[in-house]
Design a protein around this motif. Structure first.
Motif, PDB file in Angstrom:
ATOM      1  N   GLY A 577       0.824  -1.296   0.081  1.00  0.00           N
ATOM      2  CA  GLY A 577       0.039  -0.071   0.106  1.00  0.00           C
ATOM      3  C   GLY A 577       0.742   1.268  -0.015  1.00  0.00           C
ATOM      4  N   ASP A 578       1.776   1.175  -0.705  1.00  0.00           N
ATOM      5  CA  ASP A 578       2.740   2.574  -0.731  1.00  0.00           C
ATOM      6  C   ASP A 578       3.550   2.812  -1.962  1.00  0.00           C
ATOM      7  OD1 ASP A 578       3.562   4.914   0.449  1.00  0.00           O
ATOM      8  OD2 ASP A 578       4.627   4.035   1.951  1.00  0.00           O
ATOM      9  N   GLY A 579       3.968   3.885  -2.033  1.00  0.00           N
ATOM     10  CA  GLY A 579       4.764   4.136  -3.263  1.00  0.00           C
ATOM     11  C   GLY A 579       4.248   5.274  -3.866  1.00  0.00           C
ATOM     12  N   PHE A 580       4.852   5.429  -5.329  1.00  0.00           N
ATOM     13  CA  PHE A 580       4.671   6.493  -6.260  1.00  0.00           C
ATOM     14  C   PHE A 580       3.734   5.882  -7.480  1.00  0.00           C
ATOM     15  CE2 PHE A 580       8.194   7.908  -3.931  1.00  0.00           C
ATOM     16  CZ  PHE A 580       7.977   9.359  -3.836  1.00  0.00           C
ATOM     17  N   TYR A 581       2.997   6.908  -7.845  1.00  0.00           N
ATOM     18  CA  TYR A 581       1.998   6.753  -8.597  1.00  0.00           C
ATOM     19  C   TYR A 581       2.073   7.434  -9.978  1.00  0.00           C
ATOM     20  CZ  TYR A 581      -0.452   4.544  -4.727  1.00  0.00           C
ATOM     21  OH  TYR A 581      -0.873   3.887  -3.591  1.00  0.00           O
ATOM     22  N   VAL A 582       1.969   6.729 -11.187  1.00  0.00           N
ATOM     23  CA  VAL A 582       2.354   7.389 -12.457  1.00  0.00           C
ATOM     24  C   VAL A 582       1.210   7.395 -13.479  1.00  0.00           C
ATOM     25  CG1 VAL A 582       4.089   7.717 -14.284  1.00  0.00           C
ATOM     26  CG2 VAL A 582       4.655   7.030 -12.102  1.00  0.00           C
ATOM     27  N   PHE A 583       0.676   8.244 -14.018  1.00  0.00           N
ATOM     28  CA  PHE A 583      -0.338   8.599 -15.014  1.00  0.00           C
ATOM     29  C   PHE A 583       0.461   8.848 -16.268  1.00  0.00           C
ATOM     30  CE2 PHE A 583      -3.904  11.093 -16.832  1.00  0.00           C
ATOM     31  CZ  PHE A 583      -4.509   9.640 -17.476  1.00  0.00           C
ATOM     32  N   MET A 584       0.260   8.356 -17.523  1.00  0.00           N
ATOM     33  CA  MET A 584       1.007   8.354 -18.695  1.00  0.00           C
ATOM     34  C   MET A 584      -0.168   8.635 -19.878  1.00  0.00           C
ATOM     35  SD  MET A 584       4.139   6.532 -20.476  1.00  0.00           S
ATOM     36  CE  MET A 584       5.111   6.747 -19.281  1.00  0.00           C
ATOM     37  N   THR A 585       0.050   9.556 -20.554  1.00  0.00           N
ATOM     38  CA  THR A 585      -0.628   9.770 -21.743  1.00  0.00           C
ATOM     39  C   THR A 585      -0.141  10.395 -23.061  1.00  0.00           C
ATOM     40  OG1 THR A 585      -1.174  12.177 -21.289  1.00  0.00           O
ATOM     41  CG2 THR A 585      -2.625  10.742 -20.275  1.00  0.00           C
ATOM     42  N   ARG A 586      -0.928  10.599 -24.139  1.00  0.00           N
ATOM     43  CA  ARG A 586      -0.080  11.444 -25.092  1.00  0.00           C
ATOM     44  C   ARG A 586      -0.153  12.949 -24.766  1.00  0.00           C
ATOM     45  NH1 ARG A 586       0.401   8.407 -29.852  1.00  0.00           N
ATOM     46  NH2 ARG A 586      -0.649   6.440 -29.665  1.00  0.00           N
ATOM     47  N   ARG A 587       0.350  13.782 -25.708  1.00  0.00           N
ATOM     48  CA  ARG A 587       0.589  15.112 -25.321  1.00  0.00           C
ATOM     49  C   ARG A 587      -0.940  15.578 -25.067  1.00  0.00           C
ATOM     50  NH1 ARG A 587       5.315  17.800 -27.056  1.00  0.00           N
ATOM     51  NH2 ARG A 587       6.541  16.399 -28.346  1.00  0.00           N
ATOM     52  N   MET A 588      -1.219  16.674 -24.475  1.00  0.00           N
ATOM     53  CA  MET A 588      -2.509  17.193 -24.168  1.00  0.00           C
ATOM     54  C   MET A 588      -2.817  17.629 -25.628  1.00  0.00           C
ATOM     55  SD  MET A 588      -2.655  17.191 -20.904  1.00  0.00           S
ATOM     56  CE  MET A 588      -1.795  15.688 -21.303  1.00  0.00           C
ATOM     57  N   ILE A 589      -2.315  18.452 -26.415  1.00  0.00           N
ATOM     58  CA  ILE A 589      -2.904  18.871 -27.769  1.00  0.00           C
ATOM     59  C   ILE A 589      -2.087  18.510 -28.820  1.00  0.00           C
ATOM     60  CG2 ILE A 589      -2.878  21.075 -28.863  1.00  0.00           C
ATOM     61  CD1 ILE A 589      -3.628  22.654 -26.344  1.00  0.00           C
ATOM     62  N   PHE A 620       2.582  11.622 -10.390  1.00  0.00           N
ATOM     63  CA  PHE A 620       2.938  12.102 -11.720  1.00  0.00           C
ATOM     64  C   PHE A 620       2.074  11.804 -12.620  1.00  0.00           C
ATOM     65  CE2 PHE A 620       6.377  10.313  -8.970  1.00  0.00           C
ATOM     66  CZ  PHE A 620       7.233  11.265  -8.661  1.00  0.00           C
ATOM     67  N   HIS A 621       2.279  13.098 -13.773  1.00  0.00           N
ATOM     68  CA  HIS A 621       1.952  12.772 -14.950  1.00  0.00           C
ATOM     69  C   HIS A 621       2.993  13.087 -15.813  1.00  0.00           C
ATOM     70  CE1 HIS A 621       0.340  14.301 -18.983  1.00  0.00           C
ATOM     71  NE2 HIS A 621      -0.439  13.490 -18.989  1.00  0.00           N
ATOM     72  N   LEU A 622       3.113  12.237 -16.976  1.00  0.00           N
ATOM     73  CA  LEU A 622       4.014  12.276 -18.002  1.00  0.00           C
ATOM     74  C   LEU A 622       3.418  12.056 -19.314  1.00  0.00           C
ATOM     75  CD1 LEU A 622       6.543   9.586 -16.679  1.00  0.00           C
ATOM     76  CD2 LEU A 622       6.475  11.928 -15.906  1.00  0.00           C
ATOM     77  N   ILE A 623       3.965  12.713 -20.329  1.00  0.00           N
ATOM     78  CA  ILE A 623       3.498  12.393 -21.820  1.00  0.00           C
ATOM     79  C   ILE A 623       4.376  11.543 -22.078  1.00  0.00           C
ATOM     80  CG2 ILE A 623       2.481  14.812 -21.943  1.00  0.00           C
ATOM     81  CD1 ILE A 623       5.040  15.414 -23.946  1.00  0.00           C
ATOM     82  N   HIS A 624       4.045  10.712 -23.242  1.00  0.00           N
ATOM     83  CA  HIS A 624       4.699   9.533 -23.734  1.00  0.00           C
ATOM     84  C   HIS A 624       5.898  10.016 -24.868  1.00  0.00           C
ATOM     85  CE1 HIS A 624       4.991   5.309 -25.413  1.00  0.00           C
ATOM     86  NE2 HIS A 624       6.054   5.560 -24.668  1.00  0.00           N
ATOM     87  N   VAL A 625       6.710  10.971 -24.221  1.00  0.00           N
ATOM     88  CA  VAL A 625       7.672  11.552 -24.979  1.00  0.00           C
ATOM     89  C   VAL A 625       8.868  11.765 -24.355  1.00  0.00           C
ATOM     90  CG1 VAL A 625       8.644  13.542 -26.615  1.00  0.00           C
ATOM     91  CG2 VAL A 625       6.223  12.843 -26.681  1.00  0.00           C
ATOM     92  N   ASP A 626      10.134  11.131 -24.490  1.00  0.00           N
ATOM     93  CA  ASP A 626      11.424  11.407 -23.802  1.00  0.00           C
ATOM     94  C   ASP A 626      11.061  10.799 -22.250  1.00  0.00           C
ATOM     95  OD1 ASP A 626      13.938  11.641 -23.297  1.00  0.00           O
ATOM     96  OD2 ASP A 626      13.812  13.905 -22.750  1.00  0.00           O
ATOM     97  N   THR A 627      10.124   9.789 -22.098  1.00  0.00           N
ATOM     98  CA  THR A 627       9.508   9.344 -20.876  1.00  0.00           C
ATOM     99  C   THR A 627      10.736   9.309 -19.944  1.00  0.00           C
ATOM    100  OG1 THR A 627       7.730   8.462 -22.360  1.00  0.00           O
ATOM    101  CG2 THR A 627       7.812   8.016 -19.935  1.00  0.00           C
ATOM    102  N   THR A 628      11.497   8.432 -20.173  1.00  0.00           N
ATOM    103  CA  THR A 628      12.764   8.092 -19.359  1.00  0.00           C
ATOM    104  C   THR A 628      13.218   9.196 -18.548  1.00  0.00           C
ATOM    105  OG1 THR A 628      12.959   6.212 -20.294  1.00  0.00           O
ATOM    106  CG2 THR A 628      14.813   6.908 -18.651  1.00  0.00           C
TER     107      THR A 628
END
Length: 852
Positions: A577-589, A620-628
């Motif tokens: 029940g612990d740690g960090f949470y990441v949400f990944m999408t394409r660019r907004m626009i 976190f939120h990340l776009i799927h570009v240069d994700t690392t």
């Protein structure tokens, strides 16, 4: 003899003459005290409800997804003696000077160096804390990570209580005997803890290593000896440099906090249970474990022999022997180090009597009393044999430990461990080209999704700060239908002015092109951002933040796992029940952007402004570009790091971004300049170059890098990640090693040339000149042989003023916001003016302007 040959067999009686015949003197076999150190398990210590620290103790093997238990020590696992003693002092024929000094106490010719063979043990502490807004925000003054942990109550989660037990056994002639009550009352265990040299080869970058090596040398107590380089009290650690080399025992050694022994982690049972135990029954165990883990050894406190050594008494405990129970001496202690990653420690153990005399300087008489070597024994009045005292040896198992050497462990190195609890994806990957099998999800397999981030690269960068980053535990995919539902539910409740037709539109038109459908790529009329920023930029930032939280909560609910909560402390169960949470999408626009007509008739290109963001609350939120790189950068923000540089300067007073720099009348050289200003006018994105070391400022992952390579953290970031106090580091660092705002120079711009001079800036009536400020500029040749300026030109909240004011000379910010324009009207007074560059009310640079 104080140190005779161990277990050498029976020595025949010696006859001596006397006045009435002869008396037999019986020379007894030496006694050896064999000392052992064992680990008692992670859950050995019972604490109050506030203690939430989870840790593991591992040997040099690192856990991995395929072998999570690799190297993990279990209860009763021994910590072996590792010293190899010089030739002639033990059965080994080795001669190792480093082992000779390392295994000696500091007060008796010892030092903090390395052993010939020096295994390491990882004290790996779970630390899933992300900074709260008041701790990790980009605005405001430099933040202290240790202070934030203390203020937020996080210290209960990161200070490990590592329990050890010292076991002392008695052997005579190779046969174990029980310790007598006299011996138990007299024997004392002396514990000294050393600070071995830090492994400075861990960072891959030579610049990082050079910085850290210089830093270690500047902060050590004694520069002419090895080691003594853990985080000191000057930077909120526990090493007290004012008290000399070595570790202050009272800062890391404590008494066990339990009175009644709690259950402990059990090793694999020696025998299977006779029957299946009922609910609540303890698991099967072996007799030795019961004896050595449940004994009441906690009544003997750890006291301080002096500032560097602790001392504790022994408690008698029966353990199974071949002919029945044999009493051994045990003593428990708690090792509680300051949790600065990379700090390391070494234990030295030996035995004394109650007066503090090393037992190897004593002998044991027939009544088990200790006395100095060579004391005259009492003579028999009956004419029978006289039993002389036994010589005393100290051993680790079969190896003799000669005086003044000690039982010497390998290194205990402090590590942190971070869990990635959950990855949530939507519209980040193309669906399979072939139809999925019946019932299969329409997206690629979870292992493909996991690898959107190159975890090996991220882990490598964190290992340089002695941090283990664990692989993601769970992955959740939001398909197109649920993506539409999530967007509709959110924007319906957000009150942003969308029409019912928009909210209820059929299939949204760009699931695989952008995160926002077309009708969501602009702010609706009347919507204004809460922070007063640019509404076309803040539209994206505000709503992706809220949607990130929505997506993660949906995923947690579907997977039945705890969700991150506002300002939450670490959960007591880091696995489930612990740690960090990441949400990944394409660019907004849609890339590259959209040209739109604004209400005032002007046009504007609306581009994606969200690359990644740390939302606080471990999300976190990340776009799927240069994700690392983006994830590494954003996780740095979560761990209290802030920006270095934020962008490369591409415009300055109408130039094209290519600049020459001239000092006085010298030959100009080409430079690349980097700004300290806000990015895109968005509040909170400005940099903090003084929190990064000068040599790696531009290439630090916390700066906005200028290539597709995977960058590293700079050395100051590594120290911050390791839990050193950054404000105190900055205060102790010379200006040449940290970037900052001092000293700053006001330079004149002429075309593409920037000229640094101490001469006044001359200004004719009715004319203007362009100026900017270079702060702490240091130049070097880059890998392509170009001259590069490392730091910077303007800074957030910078202002220029000129005195005297109202005399026909003005100063105004240029259209590109990177330079200032000084103008003299036709009526300007002919005199010298003082131009000042100010940051947050403090003058950082000044220069004379002369009107001619």
């Amino acid at each position: 003899m104080a140190n005779g040959d161990a277990d050498s067999g029976t020595t025949p009686p010696r006859q001596a003459g006397g006045p009435t015949g002869y008396t037999t003197v019986l020379r007894l076999l030496p006694v050896s005290y064999r000392i052992s150190l064992v680990f008692l398990g992670e859950r050995r210590v019972r604490h109050g409800s506030g203690y939430r620290c989870s840790f593991t103790l591992n040997s040099g093997d690192r856990p991995s997804p395929s072998n999570p238990e690799a190297g993990r020590l279990r209860p009763l696992d021994p910590i072996p003696n590792m010293a190899v003693y010089p030739s002639g002092t033990a059965e080994t024929d080795s001669s190792v000077p480093t082992d000779d000094t390392v295994s000696r106490p500091l007060s008796n010719g010892g030092d903090n160096g390395d052993l010939l063979f020096d295994p390491t043990y990882r004290v790996s502490v779970v630390d899933n804390h992300g900074g709260w807004g008041r701790d990790a925000t980009d605005s405001g003054s430099t933040k202290s990570r240790p202070q934030a942990y203390e203020r937020n109550g996080f210290n209960e989660d990161i200070f490990p209580d590592v329990p050890f037990r010292v076991i002392v056994r008695k052997y005579v002639g190779g046969v174990q005997e029980a310790l007598s009550a006299t011996e138990l009352g007299e024997l004392r265990v002396v514990i000294e803890i050393k600070d071995p040299p830090e492994d400075l080869s861990v960072p891959a970058d030579t610049g990082q290593r050079a910085f850290l090596r210089n830093w270690v040398e500047r902060t050590r107590t004694r520069r002419d000896e090895p080691g003594d380089d853990n985080c000191s009290t000057d930077f909120r650690g526990t090493r007290d440099g004012s008290s000399g080399a070595g570790v202050t025992a009272s800062s890391v050694l404590f008494n066990p906090t339990y009175n009644a022994q709690p259950p402990v982690d059990r090793p694999v049972a020696a025998t299977a249970p006779a029957a299946t135990p009922g609910p609540g029954s303890p698991p099967p165990s072996n007799p030795l474990e019961d004896v050595l883990t449940h004994a009441q050894a906690t009544q003997t406190a750890v006291s301080m022999l002096d500032s560097k050594r602790g001392r504790t008494e022994l408690t008698g405990v029966d353990e199974p022997g071949p002919s029945g129970p044999l009493q051994v001496g045990v003593s428990d202690l708690i090792f509680r180090p300051y949790p600065a990653s990379g700090d390391n420690y070494r234990f030295l153990l030996h035995l004394t009597d109650s007066s503090g005399t090393d037992v190897r300087e004593l002998e044991l008489d027939p009544s088990d009393n200790f006395r100095p070597v060579g004391s005259t024994p009492a003579r028999s009045t009956a004419g029978g044999p006289i039993a002389t005292a036994r010589a005393i040896e100290l051993r680790s198992q079969s190896e003799r430990i000669p005086q003044p050497h000690c039982y010497t462990t390998g290194k205990f190195v402090i590590w942190r461990r971070i869990n990635i609890r959950l990855l949530v994806f939507t519209n980040s990957f193309e669906p399979p080209t072939t139809p999925p099998a019946a019932g299969a999800p329409p997206h690629p397999p979870a292992n493909t999704i996991r690898n959107a981030i190159t975890w090996a690269d991220v882990k490598r960068q964190y290992r340089e700060a002695y941090i283990e980053l664990l692989d993601p535990q769970d992955v959740f995919l939001i398909d197109e239908a649920n993506w539409q539902t999530m967007l509709r539910d959110y924007f319906r409740s957000a009150g942003v002015g969308l029409t019912a037709a928009q909210l209820n539109a059929g299939p949204y038109d760009n699931f695989l092109t952008a995160f926002f459908p077309t009708f969501l790529q602009l702010p609706t009329p009347g919507w204004t951002p809460s922070n007063g920023g640019d509404r076309y930029i803040e539209w994206q930032w505000e709503h992706i933040g809220n949607l990130t939280e929505q997506a993660i909560r949906r995923a947690c609910s579907a997977l039945s796992i705890p969700r991150p909560r506002r300002n939450d402390r670490q959960q007591p169960d880091p696995v489930n029940g612990d740690g960090f949470y990441v949400f990944m999408t394409r660019r907004m626009i849609q890339s590259p952007g959209r040209n739109v007509t604004l209400p005032d008739g002007s046009t504007r290109t609306i581009r994606n402004n969200v690359g990644g963001v740390y939302q606080f609350d471990r999300m976190f939120h990340l776009i799927h570009v240069d994700t690392t790189n983006i994830f590494t950068h954003e996780l740095g923000h979560a761990l209290f790091l802030r920006h270095g540089t934020t962008e490369r300067l591409t415009s300055l007073a109408g130039t094209n971004g290519t600049f020459n720099y001239r000092v006085g009348t010298g030959t100009p050289f080409a430079v690349s300049l980097y700004t300290m200003r806000e990015t895109d006018g968005r509040p909170g994105s400005h940099p903090h170059p003084h929190e990064h070391d000068q040599a790696d400022l531009q290439t630090c992952i916390m700066s906005y890098k200028n290539s597709g390579t995977t960058n590293d953290y700079c050395a100051l970031c590594l120290l911050t990640l390791r839990h050193w106090d950054l404000p105190r580091i900055i205060a102790r660092q010379p200006a040449a090693t940290t970037a900052g705002w001092d000293p700053a120079k006001i330079v004149q711009i002429s075309g593409t040339t920037l000229t640094e001079s101490t001469d006044p800036i001359t200004l004719a009536h009715g004319s203007s000149v362009n100026v900017c400020t270079i702060a702490n500029m240091e130049t070097h040749n880059d890998s392509a042989g170009r001259r590069v300026a490392r730091v910077l030109e303007t800074v957030q909240n910078a202002a220029y003023s000129i005195t005297p004011s109202g005399a026909g000379v003005s100063v105004a910010r240029g259209a590109d916001r990177n330079h200032f324009v000084i103008t003299a009207t036709a009526a300007a007074t002919v005199q010298d003016y003082q131009l000042q560059f100010t940051v947050n009310g403090t003058t950082r640079a000044s220069r004379t302007v002369r009107v001619t």
